[in-house]
Write a protein that holds these residues in place. Structure first.
Motif, PDB file in Angstrom:
ATOM      1  N   SER A   1     -41.244 -23.298  31.669  1.00  0.00           N
ATOM      2  CA  SER A   1     -41.971 -22.776  30.527  1.00  0.00           C
ATOM      3  C   SER A   1     -42.222 -23.917  29.544  1.00  0.00           C
ATOM      4  O   SER A   1     -42.039 -25.083  29.903  1.00  0.00           O
ATOM      5  CB  SER A   1     -41.197 -21.626  29.871  1.00  0.00           C
TER       6      SER A   1
ATOM      7  N   PRO B   1     -40.630 -15.754  31.266  1.00  0.00           N
ATOM      8  CA  PRO B   1     -39.872 -16.568  32.215  1.00  0.00           C
ATOM      9  C   PRO B   1     -38.431 -16.094  32.403  1.00  0.00           C
ATOM     10  O   PRO B   1     -37.915 -16.111  33.525  1.00  0.00           O
ATOM     11  CB  PRO B   1     -39.899 -17.981  31.620  1.00  0.00           C
TER      12      PRO B   1
ATOM     13  N   LEU C   1     -42.941 -19.208  42.671  1.00  0.00           N
ATOM     14  CA  LEU C   1     -43.170 -19.753  41.331  1.00  0.00           C
ATOM     15  C   LEU C   1     -43.138 -21.273  41.306  1.00  0.00           C
ATOM     16  O   LEU C   1     -43.030 -21.883  40.253  1.00  0.00           O
ATOM     17  CB  LEU C   1     -42.116 -19.205  40.361  1.00  0.00           C
TER      18      LEU C   1
ATOM     19  N   THR D   1     -45.383 -23.733  38.949  1.00  0.00           N
ATOM     20  CA  THR D   1     -45.996 -22.775  38.041  1.00  0.00           C
ATOM     21  C   THR D   1     -45.272 -22.744  36.715  1.00  0.00           C
ATOM     22  O   THR D   1     -44.042 -22.731  36.677  1.00  0.00           O
ATOM     23  CB  THR D   1     -45.953 -21.360  38.664  1.00  0.00           C
TER      24      THR D   1
ATOM     25  N   VAL E   1     -44.780 -20.610  33.113  1.00  0.00           N
ATOM     26  CA  VAL E   1     -44.934 -19.222  32.679  1.00  0.00           C
ATOM     27  C   VAL E   1     -44.658 -19.091  31.182  1.00  0.00           C
ATOM     28  O   VAL E   1     -43.687 -19.668  30.672  1.00  0.00           O
ATOM     29  CB  VAL E   1     -43.925 -18.321  33.422  1.00  0.00           C
TER      30      VAL E   1
ATOM     31  N   ILE F   1     -49.265 -19.226  34.202  1.00  0.00           N
ATOM     32  CA  ILE F   1     -49.322 -17.770  34.063  1.00  0.00           C
ATOM     33  C   ILE F   1     -49.224 -17.445  32.580  1.00  0.00           C
ATOM     34  O   ILE F   1     -48.253 -17.820  31.923  1.00  0.00           O
ATOM     35  CB  ILE F   1     -48.159 -17.102  34.830  1.00  0.00           C
TER      36      ILE F   1
END
Lengths: 512, 116
Positions: free
Chosen positions: A7, A83, A100, A103, A105, A138
């Motif tokens: 994140s 997250p 994930l 990625t 988030v 995301i």
């Protein structure tokens, strides 16, 4: 069971990576979040657990520990909800860790599993673009446009947890979202127009010059003369904002949490008019974890200070750094943050406490001492930064009732754009990093504002007659340069100079 | 009947009640310096520490009679139990059963967690 979800947090206007580590083990049940979380982050636990229970995804009581790494930077905001929730789901086997990979988030979670918008998504998108090992972002659905303008990353906007789980499990993959800056960068129709203002042609002219050259300006006049009305229309004549400037401004507004679905991209120059009761932190930014203040929200736009002497002295003092440097540095115990804050300052004030000094129709009821004290509220260094001073007298009845109208803002803006273009070219040719005449320093004034004999004579006379200082001298040259640019003239002519002299009314011996 | 005996009578009721729910009784009235636990039971993979709350009055909800201090004492006692019985890596749960005179007992699973 242990999982790690990528994140981000925000410092200043930039995002940095935060690893959301989630550890779920059997033991005395509890849920704790570490990594210097602020209150909203601590409350994440309540939202995450309630959402999981309501979605029938709660893995049952266990000991859950969440660490937000790096653990020695204060974390704030609600963007860690999602997250954290995903980490819990990975640990309970509902989703695969591998789904994930690469990625990042971010998102706030509601008690029934919806995903709400968070701040700073544009900066987060730019972080993802920069990081080689991350290619997917995301984000909450409401933030899709901010993320969508960033090139080279895959953006997946989500509305609800179920939707996200189905995507991650491959049951129902989401479509990546993309939008071009051009689509968001729409031509704006201003709701106000210079044409609305009756009379005040000389004030309008001064504003045109200020807008063209980016000059700071002070309007002095009695109550009701139209200073505020004029100021509100300044954005309609400012030069068009470039895409880079629009991105810069949008980034700041995103971090301040001022974007929404209708305003997901700032494509007009901002106009900020804080009330004179504002604090210094509100004006330049600050807070426990530094946030942008009005000067940064006015970046690439206009900061309008109405009733200038009513502002607290210490609040006006803090304007010095942004006016000087075009940015503001806010330091706290552990971090120091820099916010951009290059704006055009426009201020308005009355000539005296009662408002009517110099007015032909009203008697001024102030003592000379009162007038002096009132004027002195604005410090020398601040006045130093203001290039143009004009008087805005009351409009006569004939002008108010005249059916004839002034020019449209769009006409004025065309001239302003042309003059600004000339300035861009001028400075670019020399490889200078400035964009308007107001930003010129002593060297640039020498290079670009040379005048002929006649002009020199005129200036000498004016300086002797009015008692102008050296500071006033260089300002007159800068303003004359802008007036000449508006005239599309290469060299500064005497009439440009004589007009520029008019805009230093406060420098004349004895003021107005 | 004094309070002590009344309490035991309600605890017996609760023991029958949770047995019917499929719990297995491990221990009753575990006392320690940290505090006491009314019933320790096994429910599937969970080791459950059950607190019995009884009330003669009909409108007192069992959970309302537990405050933070009581919760902390129960958790402390639970830790002590786990330590002295060398129990590690075990799923734990805290349940509360409320008995109101004349009514069916109310079971609240996962009634509270540790706040650390």
């Amino acid at each position: 069971m242990f999982s790690k979800i990528l994140s981000a947090g925000i410092i200043g206007v930039d995002a940095y990576l935060v690893d959301v580590e989630v550890d779920s083990v059997p033991g005395i049940p509890g849920f704790s979040i570490v990594g210097l979380p602020e209150i909203a982050v601590k409350e994440s636990k309540e939202r995450v657990i309630a959402a999981l229970k309501n979605l029938n995804l709660y893995p049952g009581p266990m000991k859950i520990t969440v660490n937000l790494a790096p653990a020695d930077i204060k974390k704030e905001g609600t963007s860690y909800d999602l997250p954290i929730l995903l980490g819990v789901l990975v640990n309970s086997g509902i989703i695969e860790n591998s789904s994930l990979l690469k990625t990042l988030v971010a998102g706030e979670v509601t008690l029934d599993g919806h995903i709400r918008s968070v701040k700073g998504v544009l900066s987060i998108g730019e972080l993802v673009k920069k990081e080689e090992d991350i290619d997917t972002l995301i984000v909450p659905f409401e933030n899709r446009m901010e993320a969508g303008v960033v090139e080279g990353i895959k953006v997946l906007p989500v509305n609800h947890i179920y939707e996200l789980i189905n995507h991650l499990n491959g049951t129902n993959p989401l479509k990546p979202y993309k939008i071009s800056i051009e689509e968001l960068y729409k031509k704006v129709n201003y709701s106000v127009d210079f044409r609305d203002v009756k009379g005040q042609e000389s004030a309008k002219r001064a504003l045109e010059i200020a807008a063209a050259g980016g000059h700071n300006m002070l309007m002095i006049g009695p109550p009701g003369s139209g200073k505020t009305m004029l100021a509100k229309r300044i954005p309609s004549i400012l030069p068009d904002i470039s895409i880079d400037e629009a991105l810069e401004t949008t980034r700041i507004y995103s971090i301040a949490g001022l974007l929404d679905d209708t305003n997901s991209f700032i494509s007009i120059r901002p106009f900020r008019a804080p009330h004179h009761t504002i604090s210094d932190a509100g004006l330049i930014g600050g807070g426990h974890i530094p946030h942008p203040g009005e000067v940064s929200l006015a970046h690439n736009g206009v900061l309008f200070l109405d009733e200038l002497p009513e502002f607290k002295r210490n609040v006006l003092e803090v304007l010095r750094q942004p006016l000087e440097d075009g940015s503001i540095r806010i330091s706290r115990a552990k971090i120091s943050v820099r916010f951009p804050s290059r704006f055009m300052l426009v201020a308005a004030m009355n000539p005296c406490p009662c408002g009517y000094y110099g007015d032909p129709f009203h008697t001024c009821t102030c003592t000379p001492n009162q007038i002096y004290k009132y004027r002195a509220k604005i410090s020398g260094p601040l006045m130093d930064r203001i290039d143009i001073h004009i008087e805005v007298p009351n409009v006569r009845y004939e002008e108010l009732s005249d059916k004839r109208r002034g020019e449209y803002s769009s006409t004025i803006r065309e001239r302003v754009n042309k003059a600004r273009e000339i300035q861009h070219e001028r400075f670019k040719r020399q490889g200078l990093n400035i964009f308007s005449n107001a930003q010129m320093g002593a060297t640039q004034i020498e290079d670009f504002c040379s005048i002929e004999q006649e002009g020199k004579r005129l200036l000498k006379k004016a300086m002797e007659h009015f008692g102008f200082s050296a500071r006033a001298y260089s300002k007159i040259l800068k303003i004359a340069r802008t007036i000449a640019d508006l005239d599309e003239e290469e060299s500064i002519k005497p009439h440009h100079l004589s007009e520029a002299i008019q805009y230093r009314s406060l420098d004349r011996k004895g003021g107005i | 009947m004094n309070n002590r005996t009344k309490g035991t009578k309600y605890e017996d009721m609760v023991v029958q009640f949770v047995l019917k729910k499929g719990y297995r009784i491990i221990e009753r009235n575990f006392y320690s310096k940290a505090g006491e636990i009314d019933i320790i039971a096994k429910d599937g993979k969970y080791l459950v520490f059950i607190e019995v709350r009884s009330s003669e009055k009909s409108f007192v909800h069992p959970l309302e009679s537990i405050n933070k201090t009581k919760i902390n004492r129960i958790i402390k006692s639970a830790r002590f139990y786990l330590y002295t019985h060398n129990i590690k890596a075990q799923f734990i749960r805290f349940d509360v059963v409320g008995v109101i005179k004349g009514k069916e007992p109310i079971l609240i699973k996962d009634a509270f967690q540790s706040v650390f």
